[in-house]
Design a protein around this motif. Sequence first.
Motif, mmCIF file in Angstrom:
data_model
loop_
_atom_site.group_PDB
_atom_site.id
_atom_site.type_symbol
_atom_site.label_atom_id
_atom_site.label_comp_id
_atom_site.label_asym_id
_atom_site.label_seq_id
_atom_site.Cartn_x
_atom_site.Cartn_y
_atom_site.Cartn_z
ATOM 1 N N ALA A 170 -46.981 56.584 39.459
ATOM 2 C CA ALA A 170 -45.498 57.760 40.752
ATOM 3 C C ALA A 170 -44.526 58.216 38.784
ATOM 4 N N LEU A 171 -43.809 57.064 38.753
ATOM 5 C CA LEU A 171 -43.130 57.940 37.169
ATOM 6 C C LEU A 171 -43.352 58.700 36.157
ATOM 7 N N MET A 172 -44.627 58.556 36.336
ATOM 8 C CA MET A 172 -45.241 59.315 35.342
ATOM 9 C C MET A 172 -45.351 60.673 35.843
ATOM 10 N N ILE A 173 -45.833 60.620 36.558
ATOM 11 C CA ILE A 173 -46.092 61.771 36.914
ATOM 12 C C ILE A 173 -44.550 62.576 37.548
ATOM 13 N N GLU A 174 -43.717 61.654 37.924
ATOM 14 C CA GLU A 174 -42.335 62.535 37.952
ATOM 15 C C GLU A 174 -41.439 62.700 36.648
ATOM 16 N N ASN A 175 -41.929 62.653 35.535
ATOM 17 C CA ASN A 175 -42.241 62.816 34.344
ATOM 18 C C ASN A 175 -42.315 63.667 33.576
ATOM 19 N N ALA A 176 -44.113 63.592 34.005
ATOM 20 C CA ALA A 176 -44.860 65.756 33.807
ATOM 21 C C ALA A 176 -43.571 66.225 34.237
ATOM 22 N N THR A 179 -40.821 67.666 32.907
ATOM 23 C CA THR A 179 -40.727 68.134 31.257
ATOM 24 C C THR A 179 -41.427 69.624 31.750
ATOM 25 N N ARG A 180 -41.391 69.418 33.061
ATOM 26 C CA ARG A 180 -41.893 71.247 33.390
ATOM 27 C C ARG A 180 -40.786 71.743 34.104
ATOM 28 N N PHE A 181 -39.574 71.208 34.472
ATOM 29 C CA PHE A 181 -38.514 72.134 35.120
ATOM 30 C C PHE A 181 -39.274 72.048 36.684
ATOM 31 N N GLY A 182 -40.012 70.866 37.162
ATOM 32 C CA GLY A 182 -40.205 71.208 38.331
ATOM 33 C C GLY A 182 -39.143 70.213 38.744
ATOM 34 N N TYR A 183 -38.149 70.142 38.923
ATOM 35 C CA TYR A 183 -37.321 69.330 39.674
ATOM 36 C C TYR A 183 -35.633 70.501 39.509
ATOM 37 N N SER A 184 -35.945 71.269 38.727
ATOM 38 C CA SER A 184 -34.763 72.213 38.668
ATOM 39 C C SER A 184 -34.632 73.724 39.922
ATOM 40 N N PHE A 186 -33.471 73.489 44.220
ATOM 41 C CA PHE A 186 -33.686 72.695 45.297
ATOM 42 C C PHE A 186 -34.938 73.292 45.594
ATOM 43 N N LYS A 187 -35.585 74.159 45.557
ATOM 44 C CA LYS A 187 -37.125 75.037 46.024
ATOM 45 C C LYS A 187 -37.459 74.055 45.222
ATOM 46 N N ASN A 188 -37.080 74.147 44.228
ATOM 47 C CA ASN A 188 -38.691 73.599 42.999
ATOM 48 C C ASN A 188 -38.744 72.090 43.462
ATOM 49 N N SER A 189 -37.309 71.209 43.659
ATOM 50 C CA SER A 189 -37.731 69.772 43.917
ATOM 51 C C SER A 189 -38.768 69.722 45.048
ATOM 52 N N TYR A 190 -38.095 70.468 45.728
ATOM 53 C CA TYR A 190 -39.153 69.842 48.035
ATOM 54 C C TYR A 190 -40.454 70.522 47.295
ATOM 55 N N LYS A 191 -41.296 71.349 46.671
ATOM 56 C CA LYS A 191 -42.327 71.242 46.154
ATOM 57 C C LYS A 191 -42.388 70.760 45.230
ATOM 58 N N MET A 193 -42.011 67.499 45.068
ATOM 59 C CA MET A 193 -41.801 65.411 45.266
ATOM 60 C C MET A 193 -42.823 65.915 46.495
ATOM 61 N N GLY A 194 -43.395 67.220 47.587
ATOM 62 C CA GLY A 194 -44.455 66.751 48.232
ATOM 63 C C GLY A 194 -45.948 67.196 47.524
ATOM 64 N N ILE A 195 -45.973 67.615 45.857
ATOM 65 C CA ILE A 195 -47.115 67.646 44.894
ATOM 66 C C ILE A 195 -47.235 66.241 44.312
ATOM 67 N N LEU A 196 -46.513 65.772 44.675
ATOM 68 C CA LEU A 196 -46.090 64.002 44.110
ATOM 69 C C LEU A 196 -46.517 63.078 44.978
ATOM 70 N N ALA A 197 -46.491 63.023 46.176
ATOM 71 C CA ALA A 197 -46.972 62.632 47.278
ATOM 72 C C ALA A 197 -47.435 62.701 47.809
ATOM 73 N N GLY A 198 -49.217 63.741 47.921
ATOM 74 C CA GLY A 198 -50.332 64.207 47.640
ATOM 75 C C GLY A 198 -50.818 63.659 46.619
ATOM 76 N N VAL A 199 -50.344 63.457 45.243
ATOM 77 C CA VAL A 199 -50.968 62.821 43.845
ATOM 78 C C VAL A 199 -50.961 61.427 44.710
ATOM 79 N N MET A 200 -50.006 61.849 44.686
ATOM 80 C CA MET A 200 -50.154 59.397 45.027
ATOM 81 C C MET A 200 -51.159 59.241 46.058
ATOM 82 N N LEU A 201 -51.188 59.821 47.249
ATOM 83 C CA LEU A 201 -51.825 59.849 48.146
ATOM 84 C C LEU A 201 -53.699 59.456 47.676
ATOM 85 N N LEU A 202 -53.689 60.482 47.187
ATOM 86 C CA LEU A 202 -54.882 60.497 46.796
ATOM 87 C C LEU A 202 -54.734 59.259 45.480
#
Length: 259
Positions: A170-176, A179-184, A186-191, A193-202
């Motif tokens: 999860a930390l590696m995915i979050e860092n990636a 680096t692509r401004f995924g948490y810049s 509220f809207k991007n952060s929410y999106k 986090m959803g992608i992170l949860a889905g990827v972690m399930l898989l």
Amino acid sequence: MVQKLLIDDIAHSNGLYHINPQLKVIFSMISLFVVLLFNSPTICILMAISMIILTIFKAKVPKGIYFKLLSIPVLFGIFSLVFMTLLFGTDVWFSINVGNFSIPLYYEGFNLGYHALFRMFAGVSCTLFLALTTPITQLFTVLKDLKIPQSVIEITMLIYRYIFILIDEALMIENAQKTRFGYSGFKNSYKSMGILAGVMLLRSLDKGDNLYTTMCARGYDGNIHHFGEKQSIAKSQIFGIFLFEGIIILLGLIPTLIY
């Protein structure tokens, strides 16, 4: 992951590593039982100081790491003391005037939080002694000797291992993502986090399948075998534990007996 590896490294390289793990478990559990049984801040303080001395000077655990681990629950206990003093009780101890407001403080809540703080302090010290001097593999061996069902031990082992592996993923995915401004924003952060949860399930399902395949390839027959050298327990060590606990109880009860 780093914190987990750091604790494991300390548990494998401390000065008490070669002591029988059953003895360390017995010592920690009896000490914790004494803390919970006797509702005495004096006993809690003496027990906590003794555990800190044993962990730092006898086991040679680095002071900075130890007090960092100890500070988190102690701060939580201090906050609990403050909130209990503000919220629990019937008779107002005294009040603090802040502008037009009066904040009541209750002695019953303070007394309750005061005892809870010191019991927490001593209990965490006992737990840290066991965690920092006994590797998790030895603890699983102790559980096996206590006749805990093999399936429970194996599930616990796998959960312990994969909690930290998935945290690392999860930390590696979050860092990636960062680096692509995924948490810049509220809207991007929410999106993200959803992608992170889905990827972690898989990822968790994929790693579980890979683990089972690997274990079967290495002859897994439904049981995970534990190996390790068992150190003997001397009668003098058992006597020393009860002598230590007796001295702590006696010293803790002296103020009560005097008054």
